[in-house]
Design an enzyme around this catalytic site. Structure first.
Site, PDB file in Angstrom:
ATOM      1  N   ASN A   9       0.871  -1.185   0.000  1.00  0.00           N
ATOM      2  CA  ASN A   9       0.000   0.000   0.000  1.00  0.00           C
ATOM      3  C   ASN A   9       0.903   1.229   0.000  1.00  0.00           C
ATOM      4  O   ASN A   9       1.509   1.551   1.014  1.00  0.00           O
ATOM      5  CB  ASN A   9      -0.891  -0.027   1.252  1.00  0.00           C
ATOM      6  N   TRP A  10       0.986   1.877  -1.155  1.00  0.00           N
ATOM      7  CA  TRP A  10       1.911   3.011  -1.290  1.00  0.00           C
ATOM      8  C   TRP A  10       1.329   4.299  -0.708  1.00  0.00           C
ATOM      9  O   TRP A  10       2.007   5.328  -0.698  1.00  0.00           O
ATOM     10  CB  TRP A  10       2.302   3.198  -2.760  1.00  0.00           C
ATOM     11  N   GLU A 163      -5.411  -5.527  10.311  1.00  0.00           N
ATOM     12  CA  GLU A 163      -4.407  -4.501  10.574  1.00  0.00           C
ATOM     13  C   GLU A 163      -4.741  -3.805  11.893  1.00  0.00           C
ATOM     14  O   GLU A 163      -5.596  -2.899  11.912  1.00  0.00           O
ATOM     15  CB  GLU A 163      -4.407  -3.457   9.453  1.00  0.00           C
ATOM     16  N   GLY A 230       4.905   1.199   4.758  1.00  0.00           N
ATOM     17  CA  GLY A 230       6.230   1.824   4.638  1.00  0.00           C
ATOM     18  C   GLY A 230       7.258   0.984   3.897  1.00  0.00           C
ATOM     19  O   GLY A 230       7.968   1.494   3.012  1.00  0.00           O
TER      20      GLY A 230
HETATM   21  C1  PEP Z   1      -0.790  -0.087   5.883  1.00  0.00           C
HETATM   22  O1  PEP Z   1      -0.829   1.064   5.518  1.00  0.00           O
HETATM   23  O2  PEP Z   1      -1.698  -0.856   5.519  1.00  0.00           O
HETATM   24  C2  PEP Z   1       0.315  -0.526   6.728  1.00  0.00           C
HETATM   25  C3  PEP Z   1       0.254  -1.725   7.251  1.00  0.00           C
HETATM   26  O3  PEP Z   1       1.354   0.361   6.925  1.00  0.00           O
HETATM   27  P1  PEP Z   1       2.786   0.050   7.642  1.00  0.00           P
HETATM   28  O4  PEP Z   1       3.300  -1.239   7.050  1.00  0.00           O
HETATM   29  O5  PEP Z   1       3.628   1.219   7.305  1.00  0.00           O
HETATM   30  O6  PEP Z   1       2.500  -0.099   9.102  1.00  0.00           O
END
Ligand code: PEP
Length: 248
Positions: A9-10, A163, A230
């Protein structure tokens, strides 16, 4: 056996040219089998990234959609346009959309239906806040989000992404056993409500996944891949996560 999915996910990052270049590098590391790789660029880069991924195993996702295909919805995009741009998937209900842009469980459900009607695969995000976890409500929160998102939809044509909100972009990752506990609870909910499909639904983990912790998370029996923020912005941190999935 569920094929692991590694999805990047950019968010609101990278120019169109940078997105195209990163997609080309990731496409070269995306296997024909053993793992599915998806990248989700900003909407304006969808066509360029789809072009870079064309003829390779790399798949493309939008980060967001409106439920309607057209109309007076200034600034929005639709499942039909996402498909027209060459994407096959769309993230729905990301915690940033829920907390910053008012995405509701009912809205998520409507969008899942609209995406499926267009032949796109929704990647449905669910997850508890730190306050909900500390109150002992992580599993009840997440299963309620799953129940709302999946009401009346085709459960064979979607991906779930657990998440925990407190782990997104914070550098804090859920301990693999804690993540597994929630994934197992989601699978138990699926078994209760969609028994014949429960073992085939891919449930991704997301929240500060990086090369150093990917293998241990992916080794959990109900973790079927990762949604990566990230660490998906650079080939040198995203490709090792793809390699961990292939080896898992
Ligand atoms: C996301 O945006 O879905 C995510 C998991 O971000 P990060 O890996 O940066 O925690």
């Amino acid at each position: 056996m569920r094929t692991p999915i590694i999805a990047g996910n950019w968010k609101l990052n990278l120019t169109i040219a940078e997105s195209r270049a990163l997609a080309s590098a990731i496409a070269k590391a995306s296997p024909e089998s053993g793992a599915e790789v998806i990248v989700a660029p900003v909407s304006l880069s969808l066509s360029a990234v789809a072009e870079a991924a064309s003829g390779t195993p790399l798949k493309v996702a939008a980060q967001h959609t409106h439920a309607k295909d057209s109309g007076a919805f200034t600034g929005e995009l639709s499942p039909a346009l996402i498909q027209d741009a060459g994407a096959s998937h769309c993230i729905v209900g990301h915690s940033e959309r829920r907390s910053l842009f008012g995405e509701t469980d009912a809205g998520v459900n409507e969008k899942v239906k609209a995406l499926q009607a267009q032949g796109l695969i929704p990647i449905v995000c669910i997850g508890e806040t730190l306050a909900q976890r500390e109150a002992g409500d992580a599993i009840s929160t997440v299963t309620a989000q799953v129940a709302a998102a999946l009401e009346g939809v085709d459960v064979s044509k979607l991906v779930l992404a657990y998440e925990p909100v407190w782990a997104i972009g914070t550098g804090k990752t859920a301990a693999p056993a804690d993540a597994q506990e929630v994934h197992a609870a989601i699978r138990a909910w699926l078994t209760e409500h969609h028994a014949s499909l429960a073992q085939q639904v891919q449930i991704l983990y997301g929240g500060s996944v990086k090369p150093a912790n990917a293998a241990e998370l992916l080794a959990q029996s109900d973790i079927d891949g990762a949604l990566v923020g990230g660490a998906s912005l650079k080939a040198e941190t995203f490709i090792p996560i793809i390699e961990a999935a292939i080896a898992s």
